[in-house]
Motif scaffolding. Structure first.
Motif, mmCIF file in Angstrom:
data_model
loop_
_atom_site.group_PDB
_atom_site.id
_atom_site.type_symbol
_atom_site.label_atom_id
_atom_site.label_comp_id
_atom_site.label_asym_id
_atom_site.label_seq_id
_atom_site.Cartn_x
_atom_site.Cartn_y
_atom_site.Cartn_z
ATOM 1 N N ASP A 51 0.798 -1.225 0.000
ATOM 2 C CA ASP A 51 0.000 0.000 0.000
ATOM 3 C C ASP A 51 0.834 1.281 0.000
ATOM 4 O O ASP A 51 0.601 2.187 -0.807
ATOM 5 C CB ASP A 51 -0.955 0.011 1.191
ATOM 6 C CG ASP A 51 -2.151 -0.909 0.973
ATOM 7 O OD1 ASP A 51 -2.393 -1.280 -0.192
ATOM 8 O OD2 ASP A 51 -2.824 -1.248 1.961
ATOM 9 N N LEU A 52 1.798 1.398 0.910
ATOM 10 C CA LEU A 52 2.576 2.630 0.994
ATOM 11 C C LEU A 52 3.412 2.857 -0.254
ATOM 12 O O LEU A 52 3.546 3.994 -0.735
ATOM 13 C CB LEU A 52 3.469 2.613 2.240
ATOM 14 C CG LEU A 52 2.749 2.732 3.582
ATOM 15 C CD1 LEU A 52 3.758 2.648 4.729
ATOM 16 C CD2 LEU A 52 1.969 4.044 3.669
ATOM 17 N N LEU A 53 3.972 1.781 -0.797
ATOM 18 C CA LEU A 53 4.778 1.910 -2.014
ATOM 19 C C LEU A 53 3.897 2.294 -3.201
ATOM 20 O O LEU A 53 4.299 3.091 -4.052
ATOM 21 C CB LEU A 53 5.500 0.587 -2.294
ATOM 22 C CG LEU A 53 6.523 0.178 -1.235
ATOM 23 C CD1 LEU A 53 6.979 -1.253 -1.477
ATOM 24 C CD2 LEU A 53 7.713 1.120 -1.231
ATOM 25 N N LYS A 54 2.712 1.733 -3.249
ATOM 26 C CA LYS A 54 1.752 2.085 -4.302
ATOM 27 C C LYS A 54 1.457 3.583 -4.279
ATOM 28 O O LYS A 54 1.435 4.242 -5.324
ATOM 29 C CB LYS A 54 0.463 1.294 -4.089
ATOM 30 C CG LYS A 54 -0.691 1.694 -4.989
ATOM 31 C CD LYS A 54 -2.011 1.133 -4.495
ATOM 32 C CE LYS A 54 -2.518 1.898 -3.279
ATOM 33 N NZ LYS A 54 -3.870 1.440 -2.849
ATOM 34 N N GLN A 55 1.250 4.119 -3.074
ATOM 35 C CA GLN A 55 0.955 5.543 -2.939
ATOM 36 C C GLN A 55 2.171 6.399 -3.300
ATOM 37 O O GLN A 55 2.044 7.430 -3.972
ATOM 38 C CB GLN A 55 0.508 5.842 -1.511
ATOM 39 C CG GLN A 55 -0.813 5.195 -1.135
ATOM 40 C CD GLN A 55 -1.117 5.325 0.346
ATOM 41 O OE1 GLN A 55 -0.642 6.248 1.011
ATOM 42 N NE2 GLN A 55 -1.901 4.406 0.883
ATOM 43 N N GLU A 56 3.346 5.970 -2.864
ATOM 44 C CA GLU A 56 4.564 6.729 -3.150
ATOM 45 C C GLU A 56 4.825 6.806 -4.649
ATOM 46 O O GLU A 56 5.282 7.835 -5.163
ATOM 47 C CB GLU A 56 5.752 6.078 -2.440
ATOM 48 C CG GLU A 56 7.014 6.892 -2.464
ATOM 49 C CD GLU A 56 8.146 6.285 -1.653
ATOM 50 O OE1 GLU A 56 9.243 6.870 -1.639
ATOM 51 O OE2 GLU A 56 7.938 5.209 -1.033
ATOM 52 N N MET A 59 0.700 5.039 -8.136
ATOM 53 C CA MET A 59 0.112 4.032 -9.017
ATOM 54 C C MET A 59 -1.410 4.095 -9.048
ATOM 55 O O MET A 59 -2.032 3.665 -10.023
ATOM 56 C CB MET A 59 0.559 2.636 -8.574
ATOM 57 C CG MET A 59 2.026 2.363 -8.796
ATOM 58 S SD MET A 59 2.556 0.783 -8.078
ATOM 59 C CE MET A 59 1.613 -0.386 -9.051
ATOM 60 N N ASP A 60 -1.998 4.654 -7.989
ATOM 61 C CA ASP A 60 -3.454 4.731 -7.946
ATOM 62 C C ASP A 60 -4.007 5.731 -8.955
ATOM 63 O O ASP A 60 -5.191 5.675 -9.301
ATOM 64 C CB ASP A 60 -3.942 5.074 -6.537
ATOM 65 C CG ASP A 60 -3.225 6.278 -5.938
ATOM 66 O OD1 ASP A 60 -2.166 6.666 -6.461
ATOM 67 O OD2 ASP A 60 -3.733 6.817 -4.952
ATOM 68 N N THR A 61 -3.170 6.622 -9.443
ATOM 69 C CA THR A 61 -3.628 7.583 -10.462
ATOM 70 C C THR A 61 -3.152 7.209 -11.860
ATOM 71 O O THR A 61 -3.463 7.902 -12.821
ATOM 72 C CB THR A 61 -3.139 9.008 -10.122
ATOM 73 O OG1 THR A 61 -1.710 9.019 -10.090
ATOM 74 C CG2 THR A 61 -3.677 9.456 -8.777
ATOM 75 N N HIS A 62 -2.384 6.116 -11.955
ATOM 76 C CA HIS A 62 -1.868 5.693 -13.260
ATOM 77 C C HIS A 62 -2.266 4.258 -13.610
ATOM 78 O O HIS A 62 -1.616 3.601 -14.426
ATOM 79 C CB HIS A 62 -0.337 5.820 -13.286
ATOM 80 C CG HIS A 62 0.157 7.233 -13.323
ATOM 81 N ND1 HIS A 62 0.505 7.927 -12.191
ATOM 82 C CD2 HIS A 62 0.341 8.098 -14.356
ATOM 83 C CE1 HIS A 62 0.901 9.151 -12.509
ATOM 84 N NE2 HIS A 62 0.813 9.279 -13.817
ATOM 85 N N HIS A 63 -3.316 3.764 -12.971
ATOM 86 C CA HIS A 63 -3.864 2.437 -13.309
ATOM 87 C C HIS A 63 -2.845 1.313 -13.147
ATOM 88 O O HIS A 63 -2.758 0.405 -13.985
ATOM 89 C CB HIS A 63 -4.412 2.439 -14.745
ATOM 90 C CG HIS A 63 -5.445 3.505 -14.986
ATOM 91 N ND1 HIS A 63 -6.743 3.392 -14.548
ATOM 92 C CD2 HIS A 63 -5.354 4.722 -15.586
ATOM 93 C CE1 HIS A 63 -7.412 4.488 -14.880
ATOM 94 N NE2 HIS A 63 -6.597 5.311 -15.507
ATOM 95 N N ASP A 76 -6.371 -4.207 -8.640
ATOM 96 C CA ASP A 76 -6.267 -2.944 -9.354
ATOM 97 C C ASP A 76 -5.773 -1.908 -8.341
ATOM 98 O O ASP A 76 -6.412 -1.674 -7.310
ATOM 99 C CB ASP A 76 -7.642 -2.550 -9.894
ATOM 100 C CG ASP A 76 -7.612 -1.296 -10.756
ATOM 101 O OD1 ASP A 76 -6.920 -0.337 -10.381
ATOM 102 O OD2 ASP A 76 -8.302 -1.268 -11.791
ATOM 103 N N ALA A 77 -4.637 -1.285 -8.611
ATOM 104 C CA ALA A 77 -4.056 -0.328 -7.667
ATOM 105 C C ALA A 77 -4.894 0.939 -7.532
ATOM 106 O O ALA A 77 -4.772 1.659 -6.540
ATOM 107 C CB ALA A 77 -2.640 0.039 -8.094
ATOM 108 N N GLN A 78 -5.739 1.207 -8.497
ATOM 109 C CA GLN A 78 -6.522 2.439 -8.463
ATOM 110 C C GLN A 78 -7.728 2.336 -7.530
ATOM 111 O O GLN A 78 -7.993 3.229 -6.733
ATOM 112 C CB GLN A 78 -6.989 2.807 -9.868
ATOM 113 C CG GLN A 78 -7.705 4.156 -9.939
ATOM 114 C CD GLN A 78 -7.992 4.583 -11.354
ATOM 115 O OE1 GLN A 78 -8.167 3.768 -12.240
ATOM 116 N NE2 GLN A 78 -8.037 5.885 -11.576
ATOM 117 N N ASN A 79 -8.438 1.217 -7.598
ATOM 118 C CA ASN A 79 -9.669 1.102 -6.811
ATOM 119 C C ASN A 79 -9.664 -0.050 -5.806
ATOM 120 O O ASN A 79 -10.641 -0.254 -5.078
ATOM 121 C CB ASN A 79 -10.888 0.975 -7.740
ATOM 122 C CG ASN A 79 -10.764 -0.191 -8.711
ATOM 123 O OD1 ASN A 79 -10.101 -1.186 -8.428
ATOM 124 N ND2 ASN A 79 -11.397 -0.069 -9.874
ATOM 125 N N GLY A 80 -8.572 -0.824 -5.762
ATOM 126 C CA GLY A 80 -8.476 -1.928 -4.817
ATOM 127 C C GLY A 80 -9.279 -3.151 -5.196
ATOM 128 O O GLY A 80 -9.362 -4.111 -4.421
#
Length: 269
Positions: A51-56, A59-63, A76-80
């Protein structure tokens, strides 16, 4: 070659020995995403550990895509949203855990934000808890406690202990489970057929991305399948020799921005 996906193992690959993404590597991966390249985190870690690396990495804004538990759970990193999950039944997980009780090793199972262990001071329990943000819960015998279907069973012990007992620990279950070392002190157990490459192939087909358009970075034995799968499979300079042997290229270590160096070398950024 035009690459559309970058697949990254985490420990020993994406992060340095301090478990951090260095500024140069972070900048390189953000630039890649700005060019439309999809990032995939492919790790033996549980979802909470991504989770923290995904946010750093934004990735949640780049699919982006998350492959947790060596590909046993894909999100899916954007919506879980869970795209795929293959867990071990309680019955068979308990059989493995009962078998492990006769060896001088420390088994662990994870569920949500919790790390369940026989003893809080078990080998590498604190380490696994800290890198994944999991709360340690001491339960005694895991084979008696288990009340859910784990995606993975993790066994920790010093390298010489794992190597000494490896054959006897795994032999009764070879037909139904896959055992792979993700670090010199970790042996991971998933259902047979679950590998990073299998889940990666599913994601690529869903997104219409060819194998030749994938770059994969890794450092350990559990990365071998995805490094072989990718059009460009890259071993970190600190990778195990087995991985370096099958990789298309060997880059600098995880402490020397090996990922950024490769992306520059192949004009990805």
């Amino acid at each position: 070659m035009s690459y559309k996906m970058i697949v990254l193992d985490i420990d020993g690959t994406l992060t340095n020995d301090e478990k951090k993404i260095t500024p140069k590597t972070l900048d390189a991966l953000k630039k890649a995403q700005e060019r439309g390249i999809i990032l995939v985190l492919a790790s033996g870690r549980p979802v909470a550990g991504l989770d923290l690396l995904k946010q750093e990495l934004e990735m949640d804004t780049h699919h982006g895509v998350l492959l947790a538990y060596n590909g046993g759970k894909v999100l899916d990193a954007q919506n879980g949203k869970v795209l795929y999950e293959k867990a071990i039944s309680q019955e068979r997980a308990k059989a493995v855990l009962r078998h492990l009780e006769q060896f001088p090793v420390s088994p662990m199972v994870m569920n949500g934000k919790f790390l369940y262990v026989p003893k809080k001071d078990g080998y590498k329990a604190d380490y696994e808890s800290s890198i994944n943000g999991l709360e340690i819960v001491e339960v005694g015998l895991l084979s008696e406690f288990l009340n859910f279907n784990p995606v993975k069973i993790l066994t920790a012990a010093p390298n010489e202990v794992l190597l000494e007992h490896m054959e006897k620990m795994t032999e009764p279950f070879q037909k139904e489970f896959a055992f792979v070392m993700s670090a010199p002190f970790y042996l991971e157990c998933n259902l047979k057929g679950i590998t990073k490459a299998v889940s990666l192939d599913m994601v690529c087909k869903e997104l219409g991305i060819a194998q030749s358009e994938v770059i994969a970075f890794g450092d350990a034995q559990n990365d071998m399948s995805m490094v072989e799968y990718a059009g460009l499979g890259v071993a970190m300079g600190n990778a195990c020799e087995e991985l370096k042997t099958i990789a298309n290229d060997v880059t600098l270590s995880n402490n020397e921005d090996g990922i950024a160096a490769t992306l520059e070398k192949y004009a990805v950024i």
